[in-house]
Motif scaffolding. Structure first.
Motif, PDB file in Angstrom:
ATOM      1  N   MET A  58       0.825  -1.206   0.000  1.00  0.00           N
ATOM      2  CA  MET A  58       0.000   0.000   0.000  1.00  0.00           C
ATOM      3  C   MET A  58       0.864   1.262   0.000  1.00  0.00           C
ATOM      4  O   MET A  58       0.561   2.246  -0.690  1.00  0.00           O
ATOM      5  N   ALA A  59       1.945   1.231   0.766  1.00  0.00           N
ATOM      6  CA  ALA A  59       2.827   2.404   0.823  1.00  0.00           C
ATOM      7  C   ALA A  59       3.505   2.644  -0.513  1.00  0.00           C
ATOM      8  O   ALA A  59       3.674   3.793  -0.952  1.00  0.00           O
ATOM      9  N   GLY A  60       3.876   1.561  -1.180  1.00  0.00           N
ATOM     10  CA  GLY A  60       4.570   1.694  -2.457  1.00  0.00           C
ATOM     11  C   GLY A  60       3.662   2.092  -3.608  1.00  0.00           C
ATOM     12  O   GLY A  60       4.153   2.551  -4.652  1.00  0.00           O
ATOM     13  N   LEU A  61       2.352   1.917  -3.449  1.00  0.00           N
ATOM     14  CA  LEU A  61       1.424   2.289  -4.523  1.00  0.00           C
ATOM     15  C   LEU A  61       1.558   3.750  -4.922  1.00  0.00           C
ATOM     16  O   LEU A  61       1.420   4.113  -6.096  1.00  0.00           O
ATOM     17  N   LYS A  62       1.814   4.601  -3.939  1.00  0.00           N
ATOM     18  CA  LYS A  62       1.903   6.034  -4.214  1.00  0.00           C
ATOM     19  C   LYS A  62       3.090   6.384  -5.104  1.00  0.00           C
ATOM     20  O   LYS A  62       3.127   7.459  -5.709  1.00  0.00           O
ATOM     21  N   ASN A  63       4.061   5.470  -5.171  1.00  0.00           N
ATOM     22  CA  ASN A  63       5.249   5.733  -5.986  1.00  0.00           C
ATOM     23  C   ASN A  63       5.113   5.199  -7.408  1.00  0.00           C
ATOM     24  O   ASN A  63       6.021   5.415  -8.221  1.00  0.00           O
ATOM     25  N   VAL A  64       4.023   4.491  -7.698  1.00  0.00           N
ATOM     26  CA  VAL A  64       3.804   3.991  -9.057  1.00  0.00           C
ATOM     27  C   VAL A  64       3.457   5.173  -9.958  1.00  0.00           C
ATOM     28  O   VAL A  64       2.571   5.965  -9.624  1.00  0.00           O
ATOM     29  N   PRO A  65       4.151   5.349 -11.086  1.00  0.00           N
ATOM     30  CA  PRO A  65       3.858   6.479 -11.976  1.00  0.00           C
ATOM     31  C   PRO A  65       2.386   6.515 -12.400  1.00  0.00           C
ATOM     32  O   PRO A  65       1.830   5.494 -12.813  1.00  0.00           O
ATOM     33  N   GLY A  66       1.758   7.654 -12.248  1.00  0.00           N
ATOM     34  CA  GLY A  66       0.355   7.812 -12.642  1.00  0.00           C
ATOM     35  C   GLY A  66      -0.616   7.683 -11.489  1.00  0.00           C
ATOM     36  O   GLY A  66      -1.795   8.010 -11.635  1.00  0.00           O
TER      37      GLY A  66
END
Length: 802
Positions: free
Chosen positions: A494-502
């Motif tokens: 969940m934390a890493g989702l924010k770093n996915v481009p777009g």
């Protein structure tokens, strides 16, 4: 002799090509439309009817009485099925079925050696295959789920895992589920559920597996199952309902507000809607609606056929006189006219079947059905009966009315069209156009409601929201499952989702904002009436829920990591604050399975579809919900989906990344209405087309009959416009009268339909005026085409001696 009658009828049809073509087009399209609807209705009526014990098979339903009314559920405690079998002699078999596992994922990985298949399964009682008629290819239905280590798989799944169904029995499968793992022995293989089944699943496990892995499942206060049972033959269902109404209270006094009753399993598909604890329809409303539409379409086509046939027959008076003068009997004339009419009707039927074969794929696409051409065979006999009846009825006028005339009187021209005949024909035209205008108005209003539902401000923004499910292991306090109490992997995801481009933001929840589950009772607060029980919508949500869905806070704050929020923090909507009559609610506590603090108030939003009104709602906190919602940047959808797919596979290798967009899911809530709108549009066009064909034919007949009169009028100075007004005036009056009748009928019918929506469109005046003007315009064009043709004809031709 009969052969000669049909031969003569065939020659007459070829001679009067214009009327023949008009009759064939009108009746064949009407028959095709009616038969297509009959196929759809038959398919709807057959859903879940394939079970051998259909008449004995019931689902236990559950009514909860609250201060807001009675709410109906289809979920029950797991122990209920076993208790009913033991304590109720009327019950033959009963099974608890869990197809949602505590509101969580049904997906997991089944493995056999190096073969790994993602599959969906159910937990069910040992008598599952005695209650339901899912045919076992291999295995014994009494023993297939007798052991907790047993698993019964579908034929399709067996072929994927073992390449065949023949050698699967006795083999072991490893089940890797988000909440538990296990090794199970294949004890049976069942045929895949048929297309007309509402239930589709890949395998079944013993319900004991659920009880072993969820410590709360054994409790009578925990609703984790759907209970199905078969009653012994001769059982009075009404008396049995009275017997089990208060049954839950005997197991736990706290379940006093709950009341059980039975609903026939196969009836639930069509009658699944309840209002205040009472059946209130469902899909059956559309079945009835389209049955009426089929009847009206066929009625319009038959009226058209009879009108043209009787009008054409009026021109056969001299022929009848000549035949009677040379010795033809009345019986032979009756047979001749009936043969002509029946031949025309059956020609139309053959064309109708050809039309059905041609457009069936498109019809299936519109209705989301899988109706095969073979299904049409079941309607051949009814179609033949309807066609024969239509042919006989439409041939009755010339057969019995014209054949009785005196030959001398006919040949001297002393007979004319009767007053009654004219009024019957005019009345039939009025009926045709009344039905057509109602269809058009209905389509427009249904379409307006769908547009309103899709553009209505729901209180949140559903655009550019990507939805998918975490299919890995999770632990939360609600299910207490033993598979690893650490959610570190999920939290990292969940934390890493924010770093996915777009990706702009992301949140999660155990349920779905469009499902309107679960519900919460037993809520109490200071100032509440002690004798009142209230029911709240109570979805559990994770961090950034309000922000991701663009919901607006009226006061307070949302769930935040900064404040280390836990399960004791809640957010109310405006409706809940109003019902609880709370002043300055933020910071106050209420009792919700323990002390809970209100940290915010969110503006009212629609939880579910517009069929339901906004109700009191409590947002509970749960950071472990597996249903994930991601807001992505507009214009970057394709690239973002690819990035998310790769990111997902890093955390959950072997699981497919299945996603939907929330706006598509929202539209799916109105799938039934959208299909009704699409079908209404097509059948409205069909109805007006058939009506105009009939009007065209009648105008041609009238013009032909008054040909000499028109010639004389033109010789005496009548203009083309005078002739046009003379010929079209009577018909336009009939259409106008039809519009006047249709408007109040359509208003009543559509107003009643709109009552099914708590938030509905306002019926504007133009939705009635436009269809009326359209019908008048089409009628004018239809009549004018034939009238102008006659009006510009040289009067010399009209006045020639026949």
């Amino acid at each position: 002799m009969l052969k000669s009658y049909f031969k003569s009828a065939w020659r007459r049809l070829l001679r009067d090509r214009q009327f023949t073509i008009l009759n064939l087009i009108g009746l064949s399209t009407g028959l095709a439309g009616a038969l297509l609807i009959c196929l759809w209705v038959s398919d709807e009526m057959s859903v879940d009817k394939f079970h051998e014990k259909d008449r004995q098979l019931y689902q236990v339903m559950n009514n909860l009485k609250t201060s807001q009314g009675i709410h109906t559920f289809d979920i029950t405690p797991v122990p209920l099925s076993e208790a009913l079998v033991k304590e109720m002699p009327e019950v033959e078999y009963a099974v608890a079925v869990n197809d949602f596992f505590n509101w969580q994922s049904k997906d997991g990985i089944l493995s056999s050696g190096n073969k790994h298949i993602q599959a969906q399964g159910w937990h069910a009682g040992k008598d599952f295959f005695n209650v339901f008629s899912y045919d076992l290819i291999l295995g014994n239905k009494d023993q297939a789920l007798a052991d907790e280590n047993d698993i019964v798989i579908s034929a399709t799944l067996a072929k994927k895992l073992f390449y065949t169904t023949g050698n699967a029995i006795g083999k072991t499968l490893e089940w890797n589920y988000p909440f538990y793992k296990g090794v199970f022995r294949v004890s049976g293989i069942f045929k895949d559920p048929p297309a007309n089944s509402t239930s589709h699943f890949d395998f079944v496990l013993n319900i004991g597996v659920l009880l072993k892995n969820d410590r709360e499942a054994k409790n009578w206060t925990n609703y984790l199952a759907k209970t199905y049972l078969t009653l012994r033959k001769g059982t009075n269902v009404g008396q049995f309902n009275e017997k089990i109404a208060g049954y839950l209270k005997t197991k736990n006094p706290g379940l006093d507000p709950f009341s059980l009753f039975l609903q026939q399993y196969s009836a639930k598909y069509l009658n699944g809607k309840y209002e205040n604890g009472v059946p209130a329809g469902g899909r059956i409303a559309y079945v009835r609606l389209f049955s009426i539409i089929a009847l009206f379409i066929l009625l319009i086509a038959c009226i058209n056929f009879m009108n043209l046939s009787t009008a054409q027959a009026s021109g056969k008076m001299k022929e009848v006189g000549v035949k009677k003068a040379i010795g033809a009997s009345r019986k032979s004339l009756i047979i001749q006219f009936l043969a002509e009419s029946i031949l025309m009707a059956f020609l139309s039927l053959f064309i109708a079947f050809a039309i059905i074969a041609l457009i069936l794929p498109q019809f299936n696409a519109i209705t989301a059905k899988h109706i095969e051409p073979d299904n049409v065979a079941g309607f051949i006999l009814p179609a033949v009966a309807i066609t024969l009846f239509t042919g006989i009825i439409s041939g009755c006028y010339p057969a019995f009315y014209l054949s009785r005339f005196n030959a001398v009187a006919v040949l001297k021209g002393r007979l004319s069209t009767s007053f009654g005949e004219l009024w019957v024909r005019k009345g039939l035209v009025v009926v045709q156009f009344t039905i057509s205008v109602i269809f058009i108005i209905g389509f427009l209003i249904i379409n307006e409601q769908i547009k309103y539902s899709q553009t209505k401000n729901l209180g949140y923004n559903k655009d550019n929201i990507l939805c998918f499910q975490w299919k890995g292991a999770l632990y939360n306090r609600w299910n207490g499952l033993s598979e690893g109490k650490s959610n570190d992997r999920f939290e990292a995801f969940m934390a890493g989702l924010k770093n996915v481009p777009g990706v702009i933001s992301a949140t999660n929840m155990p349920g779905n904002i469009l499902d309107q589950i679960p519900l919460q009772s037993g809520v109490s607060w200071r100032g509440q009436a002690t004798d009142q029980n209230y029911l709240f919508q109570s979805p559990m949500v994770g961090y950034d829920f309000l922000e991701t869905l663009d919901m607006r806070l009226k006061e307070g704050r949302s769930f935040s990591r900064m404040y280390n929020d836990d399960y004791s923090k809640i957010i109310l909507n405006e409706a809940a604050v109003k019902m609880m009559d709370l002043k300055n609610p933020v910071g106050k506590n209420i009792d919700l399975n323990g002390k809970s603090q209100i940290i915010g108030v969110v503006k009212d939003f629609h939880y579910g579809s517009l069929h339901n009104s906004i109700e009191p709602l409590i947002l509970r906190f749960d950071p472990t919900g597996p249903n994930i919602m991601v807001r992505i940047k507009a214009g970057m959808e394709r690239n973002t989906v690819e990035q998310l797919k790769r990111y997902y596979s890093e955390f959950l290798p072997g699981y497919t990344f299945d996603f939907t967009f929330m706006d598509d899911d929202y539209q799916a809530l109105y799938a039934s209405e959208m299909r009704v709108a699409a079908l209404s549009r097509h059948f409205a066009v069909l109805a007006i087309l058939i009506s105009c064909l009939g009007l065209f034919g009648l105008t041609a007949f009238t013009a032909q009959k008054r040909q000499r009169e028109i010639g004389i009028r033109k010789v005496l100075g009548a203009t083309v416009s005078d002739v046009l007004i003379m010929l079209s005036g009577d018909f336009l009056k009939l259409v106008f009268f039809a519009v006047v009748i249709a408007l109040p009928v359509a208003w009543w019918a559509m107003n009643k339909w709109l009552q099914g929506f708590s938030d509905r469109v306002t019926i504007n005046w133009w939705l009635f005026i436009v269809p009326g003007m359209m019908a008048l315009l089409l009628a004018l064009i239809t009549v004018s085409f034939q009238s102008i043709k006659v009006a510009i004809t040289n009067p010399v031709k009209s006045l020639r001696v026949e």
